[in-house]
Design an enzyme around this catalytic site. Structure first.
Site, PDB file in Angstrom:
ATOM      1  N   MET A  80      -4.013   1.524  -2.746  1.00  0.00           N
ATOM      2  CA  MET A  80      -4.718   1.454  -4.023  1.00  0.00           C
ATOM      3  C   MET A  80      -4.016   2.330  -5.058  1.00  0.00           C
ATOM      4  SD  MET A  80      -8.775   0.922  -3.367  1.00  0.00           S
ATOM      5  CE  MET A  80      -9.180   2.595  -2.953  1.00  0.00           C
ATOM      6  N   GLN A 117      -3.678   5.914  10.094  1.00  0.00           N
ATOM      7  CA  GLN A 117      -4.738   6.225  11.047  1.00  0.00           C
ATOM      8  C   GLN A 117      -5.794   7.154  10.457  1.00  0.00           C
ATOM      9  OE1 GLN A 117      -2.798   7.637  14.614  1.00  0.00           O
ATOM     10  NE2 GLN A 117      -2.014   5.617  15.137  1.00  0.00           N
ATOM     11  N   GLY A 139       1.643  10.645   2.367  1.00  0.00           N
ATOM     12  CA  GLY A 139       1.126   9.782   3.424  1.00  0.00           C
ATOM     13  C   GLY A 139       1.520   8.336   3.208  1.00  0.00           C
ATOM     14  N   HIS A 140       1.421   7.869   1.961  1.00  0.00           N
ATOM     15  CA  HIS A 140       1.863   6.506   1.651  1.00  0.00           C
ATOM     16  C   HIS A 140       3.372   6.371   1.859  1.00  0.00           C
ATOM     17  CE1 HIS A 140      -1.857   6.705  -0.986  1.00  0.00           C
ATOM     18  NE2 HIS A 140      -2.082   5.643  -0.245  1.00  0.00           N
ATOM     19  N   ALA A 157      -1.773   5.665  -6.605  1.00  0.00           N
ATOM     20  CA  ALA A 157      -1.796   7.135  -6.519  1.00  0.00           C
ATOM     21  C   ALA A 157      -1.076   7.569  -5.247  1.00  0.00           C
ATOM     22  CB  ALA A 157      -3.223   7.659  -6.571  1.00  0.00           C
TER      23      ALA A 157
END
Length: 344
Positions: A40, A162, A46-47, A42
């Site tokens: 989504m 996860q 982690g992305h 931002a």
């Protein structure tokens, strides 16, 4: 290049379904595998790890698509749809740096051209517990957009974090139940150096709120360490005869480690159960509830990873310890996988 696509640092920015279809059509003859990472926006570290994992899965000859779409269907009344961060320029740079080939960033009208869809995916019983109980309809909206994006991107593999363990479990169930021809891969949670799970919502936290929010990961780690310590104790204890007399004799001989092992048999009791693991986490969260600002616990649950129902105290096998709480106006989630007894 068509007018519906632009290039940013060798990255294709694709705003429409038609442009995406055309781009993917050029990949169909003799091309490698295609991977998709759904976000989504931002984008954070982690992305970036999800995108890097996607690149590793398909190799240099493969094609990695990142979707950036703030899905209104998965936001309930009073949630943060309007203030959810939208940082497309920064997202493009992050996606390119992590190894993406294209970013599909459609408008709401592109994804839902007829308005809010009348036909949607229903999450079923698993979608009614934990996050689903707190956020009614959230998982129906999430699965609906994931299904649409899987159709639009036609990937061989889709990667999800996860950290959103219940979401990942539901996507796997949907793919299995509805025969989607795609491999679903879960990527381990990426954490800040402090232990806080990376999230787009972390930027809402003030310094004081961030300090309180660290209790989520501390609680999970306390539970993990409680389980690991007891399992290690029993592994040592079972390696020697369960006789207090032997412990005394070994101690007299100066074999302190062996004496401790023998003593452990008599003192350790039965292996730690699910209730003790819950209690270890709860103790940390209870303390955080007294902080300033306080942590407002939504749930702490130790669940079966296949059904997300609570496990019994004598559970053996895999489990997920999940927590959700608000700190100030920001709601955060986190989880950790655990294994009781021998690994499954």
């Amino acid at each position: 290049m068509s007018r519906s696509r632009t290039t940013t640092r060798d990255l294709e920015l694709v705003p429409t379904r038609e442009a995406l279809r055309a781009l993917l059509a050029t990949r169909r003859t003799g091309a490698g595998r295609t991977a998709v990472v759904m976000t989504m926006g931002a984008l954070h570290d982690g992305h970036a790890e999800l995108v890097a994992a996607a690149r590793r899965h398909v190799g240099e000859e493969g094609f990695v698509v990142v979707t950036v779409f703030v899905n209104p269907l998965q936001f309930g009344a009073g949630e943060d749809l309007d203030r959810y961060p939208r940082t497309l320029d920064a997202d493009l740079a992050t996606a390119a740096g992590a190894g993406a080939d294209a970013v599909f960033a459609p408008s709401v009208d592109e994804v839902y051209p007829g308005g809010s869809p009348q036909v949607r995916i229903t999450a079923g019983p698993m979608g009614e517990v934990l996050e689903g109980r707190t956020r009614p309809g959230h998982f129906d909206g999430m699965l609906t957009v994931v299904a649409k994006l899987l159709h639009l991107t036609s990937p061989d593999v889709a990667l999800f974090g996860q950290k959103d363990a219940q979401q990942l479990a539901l996507i796997r169930r949907m793919v299995r139940d509805l025969n989607f021809p795609v491999e679903i891969v879960g990527v381990p949670t990426v954490r800040e150096e402090s232990g806080l799970a990376r999230s787009s919502r972390n930027q809402y936290l003030s310094p004081a709120e961030r300090g309180t929010a660290l209790a989520l990961s501390r609680a999970l780690f306390a539970a993990r360490d409680r389980l690991a310590a007891q399992q290690a104790l029993h592994a040592r204890a079972e390696a020697v005869p369960a006789a207090p007399a032997r412990a005394a004799a070994l101690s007299a001989m100066g074999e302190a480690r062996a004496a401790a092992d023998a003593h452990a048999v008599a003192q350790a009791g039965p292996p730690v159960g699910a209730d003790a693991v819950r209690a270890a986490a709860a103790a940390v969260l209870d303390e955080a509830a007294l902080s300033a600002p306080p942590l407002l616990l939504d749930y702490l649950a130790l669940v079966d990873p296949a059904t997300f129902t609570e496990v019994a105290d004598d559970h053996t096998g895999d489990a997920v310890l999940a927590v959700a709480a608000k700190v100030g106006a920001t709601r955060l989630i986190d989880n950790i996988p655990l294994t009781f007894g021998a690994p499954q």
